[in-house]
Enzyme design. Structure first.
Site, PDB file in Angstrom:
ATOM      1  N   GLU A  93      82.355  24.586  14.483  1.00 16.18           N
ATOM      2  CA  GLU A  93      81.698  23.389  13.965  1.00 16.18           C
ATOM      3  C   GLU A  93      80.860  23.748  12.741  1.00 16.18           C
ATOM      4  O   GLU A  93      80.388  24.879  12.618  1.00 16.18           O
ATOM      5  CB  GLU A  93      80.832  22.796  15.096  1.00 16.18           C
ATOM      6  CG  GLU A  93      79.994  21.595  14.745  1.00 16.18           C
ATOM      7  CD  GLU A  93      80.791  20.362  14.311  1.00 16.18           C
ATOM      8  OE1 GLU A  93      81.587  20.486  13.374  1.00 16.18           O
ATOM      9  OE2 GLU A  93      80.569  19.287  14.886  1.00 16.18           O
ATOM     10  N   ASP A  94      80.665  22.789  11.855  1.00 16.73           N
ATOM     11  CA  ASP A  94      79.854  23.059  10.666  1.00 16.73           C
ATOM     12  C   ASP A  94      78.363  23.125  10.983  1.00 16.73           C
ATOM     13  O   ASP A  94      77.685  24.079  10.664  1.00 16.73           O
ATOM     14  CB  ASP A  94      80.128  22.020   9.561  1.00 16.73           C
ATOM     15  CG  ASP A  94      80.015  20.571  10.060  1.00 16.73           C
ATOM     16  OD1 ASP A  94      79.773  20.342  11.261  1.00 16.73           O
ATOM     17  OD2 ASP A  94      80.179  19.655   9.228  1.00 16.73           O
ATOM     18  N   ASP A  97      73.310  19.173  15.021  1.00 17.87           N
ATOM     19  CA  ASP A  97      72.112  18.425  14.641  1.00 17.87           C
ATOM     20  C   ASP A  97      71.471  17.891  15.930  1.00 17.87           C
ATOM     21  O   ASP A  97      70.765  18.626  16.616  1.00 17.87           O
ATOM     22  CB  ASP A  97      72.563  17.318  13.676  1.00 17.87           C
ATOM     23  CG  ASP A  97      71.419  16.527  13.082  1.00 17.87           C
ATOM     24  OD1 ASP A  97      70.265  16.883  13.331  1.00 17.87           O
ATOM     25  OD2 ASP A  97      71.679  15.545  12.369  1.00 17.87           O
TER      26      ASP A  97
HETATM   27  P1  IMP Z   1      75.069  15.620  15.957  1.00  8.15           P
HETATM   28  O1  IMP Z   1      75.927  14.891  16.941  1.00  8.15           O
HETATM   29  O2  IMP Z   1      73.810  14.869  15.632  1.00  8.15           O
HETATM   30  O3  IMP Z   1      74.784  17.044  16.359  1.00  8.15           O
HETATM   31  O4  IMP Z   1      75.852  15.598  14.609  1.00  8.15           O
HETATM   32  C1  IMP Z   1      76.720  16.577  14.285  1.00  8.15           C
HETATM   33  C2  IMP Z   1      77.612  16.163  13.148  1.00  8.15           C
HETATM   34  O5  IMP Z   1      76.900  15.420  12.168  1.00  8.15           O
HETATM   35  C3  IMP Z   1      78.145  17.389  12.503  1.00  8.15           C
HETATM   36  O6  IMP Z   1      79.445  17.622  12.948  1.00  8.15           O
HETATM   37  C4  IMP Z   1      78.102  17.071  11.039  1.00  8.15           C
HETATM   38  O7  IMP Z   1      79.385  16.699  10.613  1.00  8.15           O
HETATM   39  C5  IMP Z   1      77.168  15.917  10.891  1.00  8.15           C
HETATM   40  N1  IMP Z   1      75.907  16.350  10.252  1.00  8.15           N
HETATM   41  C6  IMP Z   1      74.750  16.679  10.848  1.00  8.15           C
HETATM   42  N2  IMP Z   1      73.802  17.006   9.958  1.00  8.15           N
HETATM   43  C7  IMP Z   1      74.379  16.893   8.757  1.00  8.15           C
HETATM   44  C8  IMP Z   1      73.914  17.105   7.405  1.00  8.15           C
HETATM   45  O8  IMP Z   1      72.757  17.478   7.118  1.00  8.15           O
HETATM   46  N3  IMP Z   1      74.840  16.887   6.427  1.00  8.15           N
HETATM   47  C9  IMP Z   1      76.114  16.484   6.681  1.00  8.15           C
HETATM   48  N4  IMP Z   1      76.587  16.282   7.915  1.00  8.15           N
HETATM   49  C10 IMP Z   1      75.725  16.472   8.947  1.00  8.15           C
HETATM   50 MG    MG Z   2      81.109  17.918  11.883  1.00  9.99          MG
END
Ligand code: IMP
Ligand code: MG
Length: 171
Positions: A93-94, A97
């Site tokens: 995963e990139d 968050d």
């Molecule tokens: P989460 O479900 O909040 O952990 O979101 C994860 C996904 O949101 C990741 O797979 C990213 O693609 C995207 N994401 C989270 N933070 C960023 C950011 O700062 N820039 C771009 N994409 C983000």
């Molecule tokens: Mg992602």
């Protein structure tokens, strides 16, 4: 736009991750499961540092909608095609968050009875975590800012930047 992590720093993080993954997975013929779209550049760089047999699969998830905040709902745009039963699976995963996307995905993948299931993430934004999540292979910890470049987007833009940059608020 301000550069947060240079391409050289990214490369050394990727090298370090590749060494750890090589140590743990050589001879296991793992499946590296890339999460689209954000991980496409990271995964491409990572696998070229892995000099042993492995397979690649992709899942396309979307959780962000059009805004900067996670929507809390995870949409499976393109699901998994290959069976994972009995296989060593490493999710790539990139950025983690809130963790909502990954918690959802790992729960789904566990049901496939893989031999092992671990997570590799280039970036971690721990200040925004809403679920507990273990990242087995982590590149770099980053502050709570809107990051773009090296695969990361804002409304589908900037994925092609070679460095990871902070997108400053519009003024
Ligand atoms: P989460 O479900 O909040 O952990 O979101 C994860 C996904 O949101 C990741 O797979 C990213 O693609 C995207 N994401 C989270 N933070 C960023 C950011 O700062 N820039 C771009 N994409 C983000
Ligand atoms: Mg992602």
């Amino acid at each position: 736009m301000r550069c947060l992590i240079s391409r050289a720093e990214i490369a050394s993080a990727v090298n370090r991750l590749a060494s750890a993954i090589t140590r743990d997975y050589r001879g296991e013929n793992p499946i590296l499961l890339g999460i689209l779209k954000g991980s496409f550049i990271f995964l491409a760089d990572l696998v070229r540092q892995l000099d042993f047999p492995l397979e690649l699969e992709f899942i396309h998830l979307a959780s962000y909608g059009a805004g900067r905040q996670t929507s809390g709902r995870v949409e499976v745009v393109q699901g998994l095609r290959a069976p994972l039963g009995g296989r060593h699976v490493l999710v790539v995963e990139d950025i983690i968050d809130s963790g909502v996307t990954m918690a959802f995905l790992l729960e789904c993948l566990e049901k496939e009875s893989p031999a092992s299931l671990r997570l590799c993430a280039l970036l971690d934004k721990p200040s925004r975590r809403k679920t507990s999540l273990a990242i087995d292979y982590l590149g770099l910890t980053v502050p709570d800012e809107c990051l773009v470049g090296y695969g990361l987007d804002c409304n589908e833009r900037y994925r092609n930047l070679p460095d990871i940059c902070v997108l400053e608020e519009n003024r």
